[in-house]
Design a protein around this motif. Structure first.
Motif, PDB file in Angstrom:
ATOM      1  N   GLU A  84     -21.742  31.959  12.066  1.00 27.05           N
ATOM      2  CA  GLU A  84     -20.086  32.080  11.871  1.00 27.05           C
ATOM      3  C   GLU A  84     -19.614  32.096  10.618  1.00 27.05           C
ATOM      4  OE1 GLU A  84     -17.956  31.906  14.130  1.00 27.05           O
ATOM      5  OE2 GLU A  84     -19.959  32.546  15.613  1.00 27.05           O
ATOM      6  N   HIS A  85     -20.184  31.477   9.576  1.00 26.09           N
ATOM      7  CA  HIS A  85     -19.816  31.241   8.206  1.00 26.09           C
ATOM      8  C   HIS A  85     -19.765  32.625   7.706  1.00 26.09           C
ATOM      9  CE1 HIS A  85     -19.107  29.603   4.071  1.00 26.09           C
ATOM     10  NE2 HIS A  85     -20.059  30.428   3.728  1.00 26.09           N
ATOM     11  N   ILE A  86     -20.810  33.325   7.748  1.00 26.14           N
ATOM     12  CA  ILE A  86     -20.919  34.825   7.249  1.00 26.14           C
ATOM     13  C   ILE A  86     -19.763  35.598   8.015  1.00 26.14           C
ATOM     14  CG2 ILE A  86     -22.449  36.679   6.820  1.00 26.14           C
ATOM     15  CD1 ILE A  86     -23.015  34.681   4.823  1.00 26.14           C
ATOM     16  N   SER A  87     -19.936  35.507   9.227  1.00 29.55           N
ATOM     17  CA  SER A  87     -19.034  36.379   9.851  1.00 29.55           C
ATOM     18  C   SER A  87     -17.411  36.128   9.354  1.00 29.55           C
ATOM     19  CB  SER A  87     -18.906  35.921  11.318  1.00 29.55           C
ATOM     20  OG  SER A  87     -20.274  36.392  11.990  1.00 29.55           O
ATOM     21  N   SER A  88     -17.296  34.791   9.314  1.00 32.49           N
ATOM     22  CA  SER A  88     -15.635  34.731   8.950  1.00 32.49           C
ATOM     23  C   SER A  88     -15.445  35.188   7.159  1.00 32.49           C
ATOM     24  CB  SER A  88     -15.400  33.330   9.042  1.00 32.49           C
ATOM     25  OG  SER A  88     -16.154  32.313   8.341  1.00 32.49           O
ATOM     26  N   LEU A  89     -16.629  35.024   6.718  1.00 33.42           N
ATOM     27  CA  LEU A  89     -16.472  35.364   5.065  1.00 33.42           C
ATOM     28  C   LEU A  89     -16.174  36.782   4.972  1.00 33.42           C
ATOM     29  CD1 LEU A  89     -17.153  34.765   2.263  1.00 33.42           C
ATOM     30  CD2 LEU A  89     -19.433  35.161   2.575  1.00 33.42           C
ATOM     31  N   LEU A  90     -17.069  37.527   5.916  1.00 29.66           N
ATOM     32  CA  LEU A  90     -16.890  38.874   5.856  1.00 29.66           C
ATOM     33  C   LEU A  90     -15.402  39.451   6.424  1.00 29.66           C
ATOM     34  CD1 LEU A  90     -20.466  40.254   6.980  1.00 29.66           C
ATOM     35  CD2 LEU A  90     -19.319  40.270   4.597  1.00 29.66           C
ATOM     36  N   VAL A 102     -18.670  43.413  12.483  1.00 30.71           N
ATOM     37  CA  VAL A 102     -19.328  41.980  11.686  1.00 30.71           C
ATOM     38  C   VAL A 102     -20.306  41.210  12.394  1.00 30.71           C
ATOM     39  CG1 VAL A 102     -18.572  39.917  10.689  1.00 30.71           C
ATOM     40  CG2 VAL A 102     -17.249  42.022  10.296  1.00 30.71           C
ATOM     41  N   GLY A 103     -19.890  41.339  13.814  1.00 35.17           N
ATOM     42  CA  GLY A 103     -21.225  40.405  14.710  1.00 35.17           C
ATOM     43  C   GLY A 103     -22.499  41.293  14.715  1.00 35.17           C
ATOM     44  N   LYS A 104     -22.293  42.493  14.898  1.00 33.60           N
ATOM     45  CA  LYS A 104     -23.679  43.438  14.932  1.00 33.60           C
ATOM     46  C   LYS A 104     -24.387  43.206  13.532  1.00 33.60           C
ATOM     47  CE  LYS A 104     -25.004  48.210  15.496  1.00 33.60           C
ATOM     48  NZ  LYS A 104     -24.452  49.445  15.651  1.00 33.60           N
ATOM     49  N   PHE A 105     -23.689  43.403  12.641  1.00 36.09           N
ATOM     50  CA  PHE A 105     -24.061  43.405  11.074  1.00 36.09           C
ATOM     51  C   PHE A 105     -24.842  42.079  10.937  1.00 36.09           C
ATOM     52  CE2 PHE A 105     -23.625  42.129   6.689  1.00 36.09           C
ATOM     53  CZ  PHE A 105     -24.413  42.968   6.155  1.00 36.09           C
ATOM     54  N   VAL A 106     -24.139  41.004  11.005  1.00 35.98           N
ATOM     55  CA  VAL A 106     -24.650  39.532  10.922  1.00 35.98           C
ATOM     56  C   VAL A 106     -25.843  39.528  11.914  1.00 35.98           C
ATOM     57  CG1 VAL A 106     -24.196  37.061  11.060  1.00 35.98           C
ATOM     58  CG2 VAL A 106     -22.561  38.582  10.124  1.00 35.98           C
ATOM     59  N   GLU A 107     -25.677  39.732  12.971  1.00 36.94           N
ATOM     60  CA  GLU A 107     -27.226  39.581  13.843  1.00 36.94           C
ATOM     61  C   GLU A 107     -28.227  40.321  13.377  1.00 36.94           C
ATOM     62  OE1 GLU A 107     -27.535  37.738  16.523  1.00 36.94           O
ATOM     63  OE2 GLU A 107     -25.423  36.776  15.971  1.00 36.94           O
ATOM     64  N   GLY A 108     -28.114  41.497  12.922  1.00 37.57           N
ATOM     65  CA  GLY A 108     -29.232  42.293  12.164  1.00 37.57           C
ATOM     66  C   GLY A 108     -29.556  41.703  11.034  1.00 37.57           C
ATOM     67  N   MET A 109     -28.832  41.052  10.254  1.00 39.90           N
ATOM     68  CA  MET A 109     -29.180  40.177   8.986  1.00 39.90           C
ATOM     69  C   MET A 109     -29.982  39.152   9.255  1.00 39.90           C
ATOM     70  SD  MET A 109     -26.179  40.855   6.214  1.00 39.90           S
ATOM     71  CE  MET A 109     -27.174  40.042   4.879  1.00 39.90           C
ATOM     72  N   LEU A 110     -29.593  38.438  10.371  1.00 42.34           N
ATOM     73  CA  LEU A 110     -30.541  37.157  10.658  1.00 42.34           C
ATOM     74  C   LEU A 110     -31.983  37.528  11.683  1.00 42.34           C
ATOM     75  CD1 LEU A 110     -27.479  35.096  11.524  1.00 42.34           C
ATOM     76  CD2 LEU A 110     -28.836  34.994   9.557  1.00 42.34           C
ATOM     77  N   ASP A 111     -31.944  38.755  11.638  1.00 40.40           N
ATOM     78  CA  ASP A 111     -33.249  39.151  12.398  1.00 40.40           C
ATOM     79  C   ASP A 111     -34.429  38.902  11.424  1.00 40.40           C
ATOM     80  OD1 ASP A 111     -35.260  40.263  13.948  1.00 40.40           O
ATOM     81  OD2 ASP A 111     -34.167  42.498  13.885  1.00 40.40           O
ATOM     82  N   VAL A 112     -35.378  37.903  11.734  1.00 37.29           N
ATOM     83  CA  VAL A 112     -36.606  37.763  11.116  1.00 37.29           C
ATOM     84  C   VAL A 112     -37.556  38.816  11.268  1.00 37.29           C
ATOM     85  CG1 VAL A 112     -36.097  35.210  10.796  1.00 37.29           C
ATOM     86  CG2 VAL A 112     -37.697  36.010  12.914  1.00 37.29           C
ATOM     87  N   LYS A 113     -37.655  39.453  12.327  1.00 33.33           N
ATOM     88  CA  LYS A 113     -38.623  40.448  12.284  1.00 33.33           C
ATOM     89  C   LYS A 113     -38.303  41.787  11.526  1.00 33.33           C
ATOM     90  CE  LYS A 113     -37.836  39.613  16.783  1.00 33.33           C
ATOM     91  NZ  LYS A 113     -37.260  40.269  18.163  1.00 33.33           N
ATOM     92  N   MET A 114     -37.044  41.859  10.568  1.00 35.52           N
ATOM     93  CA  MET A 114     -36.894  43.053  10.157  1.00 35.52           C
ATOM     94  C   MET A 114     -37.566  42.985   8.717  1.00 35.52           C
ATOM     95  SD  MET A 114     -33.097  44.314   9.229  1.00 35.52           S
ATOM     96  CE  MET A 114     -32.328  44.399  10.889  1.00 35.52           C
ATOM     97  N   LEU A 116     -38.428  44.504   4.687  1.00 38.16           N
ATOM     98  CA  LEU A 116     -37.466  44.385   3.515  1.00 38.16           C
ATOM     99  C   LEU A 116     -36.755  45.736   3.584  1.00 38.16           C
ATOM    100  CD1 LEU A 116     -35.932  43.403   1.083  1.00 38.16           C
ATOM    101  CD2 LEU A 116     -37.779  44.175  -0.179  1.00 38.16           C
ATOM    102  N   LEU A 117     -37.473  47.053   3.945  1.00 38.35           N
ATOM    103  CA  LEU A 117     -36.946  48.396   3.970  1.00 38.35           C
ATOM    104  C   LEU A 117     -35.982  48.376   5.262  1.00 38.35           C
ATOM    105  CD1 LEU A 117     -37.112  51.433   3.028  1.00 38.35           C
ATOM    106  CD2 LEU A 117     -39.065  51.592   4.680  1.00 38.35           C
ATOM    107  N   THR A 118     -36.420  47.854   6.175  1.00 34.48           N
ATOM    108  CA  THR A 118     -35.168  48.031   7.054  1.00 34.48           C
ATOM    109  C   THR A 118     -34.052  47.056   7.082  1.00 34.48           C
ATOM    110  OG1 THR A 118     -37.211  48.052   8.778  1.00 34.48           O
ATOM    111  CG2 THR A 118     -35.044  47.593   9.695  1.00 34.48           C
ATOM    112  N   PHE A 119     -34.404  45.982   6.390  1.00 34.91           N
ATOM    113  CA  PHE A 119     -33.062  45.282   5.842  1.00 34.91           C
ATOM    114  C   PHE A 119     -32.274  45.798   5.144  1.00 34.91           C
ATOM    115  CE2 PHE A 119     -31.231  41.724   3.523  1.00 34.91           C
ATOM    116  CZ  PHE A 119     -30.640  40.865   4.604  1.00 34.91           C
TER     117      PHE A 119
END
Length: 177
Positions: A84-90, A102-114, A116-119
């Motif tokens: 929520e914090h990152i979403s509101s910041l963006l 923003v929601g799609k981007f933040v969800e992707g950033m928080l994906d621990v399976k990603m 570094l290259l994919t991130f």
């Protein structure tokens, strides 16, 4: 900064207080620098730092609340608060973005399976989507991939030349092999 985060993570008695005091500020500052056109050359490190900090939270390595518990609903967790914090910041920083973007981007950033290259690809796509970096001016975002492609091309050319006897002059031959 990456070394600092790694070293802090090795000292559990210090880490939690450090994260509680500085993690949100660090994330916000890295985002601010990363979205500044003048700092494109640091993209790889920015991606590394953000991925590391997000994974700390997602993997529950940050056990102290990153928020004021009296100001959040009961049951709020660090990962949900960070989302929520990152979403509101963006959304505040870039009013041209839709909440769904923003929601799609933040969800992707928080994906621990990603990895570094994919991130980095995810971040790069978002920066281009922001229109902070225009299509002609984003070569610095791809510098690492371009260097790798040039190395591979050079190695392929050398392998091709070495297959034909006499293609190398004596000065070009590495006798250490």
């Amino acid at each position: 900064m990456n070394e600092l985060l790694v070293n802090v993570g090795k000292a559990p008695n210090v880490a939690q207080a450090f994260y509680q005091q500085y993690l949100l500020s660090l994330i916000q500052d890295v985002f601010a620098v990363m979205t500044d056109r003048l700092h494109k050359s640091g993209f790889k490190m920015h991606a590394t730092l953000l991925r590391h900090m997000f994974h700390l939270v997602q993997m529950n390595q940050v056990t102290v609340p990153l928020f004021d518990p009296s100001q959040q609903p009961a049951g709020t967790t660090n990962p949900s608060f960070l989302r929520e914090h990152i979403s509101s910041l963006l959304l505040t920083s870039f009013p041209n973005l839709a909440r769904s973007q923003v929601g799609k981007f933040v969800e992707g950033m928080l994906d621990v399976k990603m990895d570094l290259l994919t991130f980095k690809t995810h971040l790069r796509d978002f920066l281009i989507e922001l229109k902070e970096f225009n299509a002609e001016d984003n070569s610095a975002l791809f510098a690492e991939e371009q260097e790798q492609a040039a190395r591979e091309q050079q190695q392929a050319m050398m392998a091709e030349r070495s297959a034909v006897p006499g293609m190398f002059s004596p000065a070009e031959i590495d006798n250490d092999l």
